[in-house]
Write an enzyme that holds these catalytic residues in place. Structure first.
Site, mmCIF file in Angstrom:
data_model
loop_
_atom_site.group_PDB
_atom_site.id
_atom_site.type_symbol
_atom_site.label_atom_id
_atom_site.label_comp_id
_atom_site.label_asym_id
_atom_site.label_seq_id
_atom_site.Cartn_x
_atom_site.Cartn_y
_atom_site.Cartn_z
ATOM 1 N N TYR A 184 0.884 -1.125 -0.061
ATOM 2 C CA TYR A 184 -0.189 -0.004 -0.012
ATOM 3 C C TYR A 184 0.687 1.130 -0.024
ATOM 4 O O TYR A 184 2.114 1.001 -0.194
ATOM 5 C CB TYR A 184 -0.942 0.034 1.049
ATOM 6 C CG TYR A 184 -1.891 -1.466 0.996
ATOM 7 C CD1 TYR A 184 -2.520 -1.433 -0.060
ATOM 8 C CD2 TYR A 184 -2.127 -2.260 1.941
ATOM 9 C CE1 TYR A 184 -3.478 -2.721 -0.273
ATOM 10 C CE2 TYR A 184 -2.746 -3.327 2.062
ATOM 11 C CZ TYR A 184 -3.500 -3.443 0.803
ATOM 12 O OH TYR A 184 -4.234 -4.785 0.535
ATOM 13 N N ARG A 327 -5.946 -15.268 10.882
ATOM 14 C CA ARG A 327 -6.851 -16.416 10.372
ATOM 15 C C ARG A 327 -7.484 -17.273 11.598
ATOM 16 O O ARG A 327 -8.441 -17.639 11.732
ATOM 17 C CB ARG A 327 -6.141 -17.316 9.542
ATOM 18 C CG ARG A 327 -5.958 -16.695 8.055
ATOM 19 C CD ARG A 327 -5.102 -17.412 7.237
ATOM 20 N NE ARG A 327 -5.134 -16.782 5.884
ATOM 21 C CZ ARG A 327 -4.174 -16.036 5.514
ATOM 22 N NH1 ARG A 327 -3.164 -15.498 6.513
ATOM 23 N NH2 ARG A 327 -4.180 -15.474 4.372
#
Length: 364
Positions: A184, A327
């Site tokens: 990013y 996760r």
């Protein structure tokens, strides 16, 4: 019994975390109104992991500007309506005994993309997307060509990090994180694979890191002396020697520490799609250990840490000061409480409503 290090408190500036097993920021792409306002989904998603015993719950990459979102379905913090919606979520996280953090982000050339269920690639102007910005006109493969940022646009982005930080504090967040990883905007400036500028924001590592340090300085100014400010870095582009290297990241981490960063959240990759990354349990932990030792700065480690014993080992051996999991918290929002049980650590923050479900309880 000596409390394992994973469940020892950690204090950064004015915030003490009840343990060192933290929730990593996880993009949800769930703002159906496309207005950046977090919803009930975010309340339940983040609140569930606070209830589940995490020491810090870090909210997802949140756009400091509308054009800084990865997708139109991302959360934002560029207006007061978004601030007020976040405040409700923060209040619940606090009610469960966890600290609340938010990752402030600008997606740069990887902005205005589909979230997957609607398709892949760029969201066009006709579909409600926008033209992405980047340090250069070098595109991320498969996405729209970015417009190179002017000096004015760079200054606007830096100021937006500060304005978003202020709204985050007004919403009650305890921790602010500057997102400079995963390809990013701030990572794009850091990496020579995405930055071919010839001005003071390109060329040398010092120049490429300039916007990162400027964004940190602005967030640090707003945060004051008591609020911890973290920076997430990708330790390597996994494209040595052409890309960003671990050696670069150690140097940048020293600069960030000197500029007021309290902890470096170490990940890797994300800036080019063809990087060859060897993954496995704890595969990014050595990067966190290297930065911690050589830059003399606290770090957090990520990277397929799904086992409590591994998380405990990372902290107990001094490879990192905290472990962030993503996760595994999605699979089990009570991962921290389960880890405490598996490690034999008694904790006093089981929700009262769930006491009959504790691992130590027996059917009557």
């Amino acid at each position: 019994m000596t409390t394992p290090s994973l469940f020892s408190p950690l204090t950064l500036r004015g915030t003490t975390f009840r343990n060192r097993l933290w929730v990593a920021p996880m993009c949800q792409y769930s703002v159906e109104e496309r207005d950046g306002v977090p919803t009930d989904w975010h309340l339940v998603h983040l609140g569930g992991m606070a209830r589940g015993g995490a020491g810090l719950v870090m909210a997802e990459a949140t756009g400091v500007l509308p054009e800084g979102r990865i997708s139109p379905w991302d959360t934002g913090l560029w207006n007061d309506e978004q601030r007020d919606a976040w405040a409700r979520i923060v209040t619940f996280i606090h009610s469960q005994g966890a600290a609340a953090g938010i990752q402030l982000a600008h997606a740069g050339r990887k902005a205005s993309t589909h979230r997957g269920r609607e398709g892949h690639g760029a969201v066009t102007l006709e579909e409600g997307g926008w033209s992405p910005l980047g340090p250069s006109d070098l595109p991320f493969s498969g996405l729209a060509d970015p417009l190179p940022m002017t000096h004015g646009q760079i200054a606007d982005a830096v100021a937006a990090f500060g304005a978003a930080a202020q709204r985050a504090l007004d919403a009650g967040f305890d921790v602010l994180e500057v997102h400079a990883a995963h390809g990013y905007l701030l990572h794009e400036f850091l990496s020579p694979l995405s930055n071919d500028r010839t001005d003071e924001y390109g060329g040398s590592l010092e120049n490429r890191a300039r916007i990162v340090l400027e964004a940190l300085a602005e967030v640090r100014r707003v945060a004051g002396d008591d609020v911890p400010v973290l920076v997430r870095l990708s330790a390597t582009d996994w494209m040595e020697p052409e890309g960003l290297t671990l050696e670069d990241t150690v140097t940048v981490s020293r600069w960030l520490r000197e500029a007021g960063a309290d902890l470096i959240d170490i990940s890797s990759g994300g800036n080019v799609p063809d990087a060859r990354i060897t993954v496995g349990p704890g595969y990014q932990v050595p990067f966190a250990a290297e930065v911690r030792e050589r830059a003399d700065v606290p770090t957090s480690a990520v990277g397929l840490v799904t086992d409590p014993e591994l998380a405990q080992h990372i902290v107990a051996t001094g490879q990192a000061d905290a472990v962030m999991a993503g996760r595994e918290f999605m699979r089990d929002p009570h991962f921290a409480l389960r880890a405490a049980h598996e490690l034999g650590v008694p904790v006093d923050y089981w929700p009262e409503q769930y006491e009959r479900g504790t691992f130590a309880s027996r059917p009557s």
